[in-house]
Design a protein around this motif. Structure first.
Motif, PDB file in Angstrom:
ATOM      1  N   GLN A   1       0.313  -1.106  -5.452  1.00 53.66           N
ATOM      2  CA  GLN A   1       0.168  -2.536  -5.191  1.00 53.66           C
ATOM      3  C   GLN A   1      -1.272  -2.920  -4.922  1.00 53.66           C
ATOM      4  N   ASP A   2      -2.041  -2.000  -4.353  1.00 56.60           N
ATOM      5  CA  ASP A   2      -3.453  -2.308  -4.096  1.00 56.60           C
ATOM      6  C   ASP A   2      -4.351  -1.971  -5.281  1.00 56.60           C
ATOM      7  N   GLY A   3      -3.757  -1.580  -6.411  1.00 61.64           N
ATOM      8  CA  GLY A   3      -4.512  -1.333  -7.629  1.00 61.64           C
ATOM      9  C   GLY A   3      -4.938   0.104  -7.857  1.00 61.64           C
ATOM     10  N   ARG A   4      -4.706   0.990  -6.867  1.00 60.12           N
ATOM     11  CA  ARG A   4      -5.097   2.395  -7.031  1.00 60.12           C
ATOM     12  C   ARG A   4      -4.230   3.077  -8.075  1.00 60.12           C
TER      13      ARG A   4
ATOM     14  N   ASN B   1       0.008   1.887 -11.323  1.00 60.26           N
ATOM     15  CA  ASN B   1      -0.941   1.366 -10.338  1.00 60.26           C
ATOM     16  C   ASN B   1      -0.181   0.946  -9.090  1.00 60.26           C
TER      17      ASN B   1
ATOM     18  N   THR C   1      -1.379  10.509  -5.303  1.00 60.84           N
ATOM     19  CA  THR C   1      -2.670   9.916  -5.630  1.00 60.84           C
ATOM     20  C   THR C   1      -3.332  10.799  -6.689  1.00 60.84           C
TER      21      THR C   1
END
Length: 61
Positions: free
Chosen positions: A17-20, A15, A39
């Motif tokens: 840092q922004d959770g993606r 994941n 991604t």
């Protein structure tokens, strides 16, 4: 033994840092180690391209 058999290629999910959700691909060669972060959409595109190439290779047998 190929570079894939001896751990020269690896993919891991993680994941950002922004959770993606992301994937990290690493290649180890005689000249160094290389990392690529993808991604989910990019992983899907790589998969499509790999499948396309595999079909071409199978057709050329």
């Amino acid at each position: 033994m190929s570079w894939m058999d001896d751990g020269g290629f690896e993919m891991q999910a993680f994941n950002a840092q922004d959770g993606r959700p992301m994937a990290r691909m690493s290649f180890r060669t005689s000249t160094g180690q290389y990392y690529f972060n993808f991604t989910k959409t990019e992983v899907q595109r790589v998969r499509r391209e790999c499948n396309r190439i595999l079909k071409e290779l199978e057709a050329s047998k």
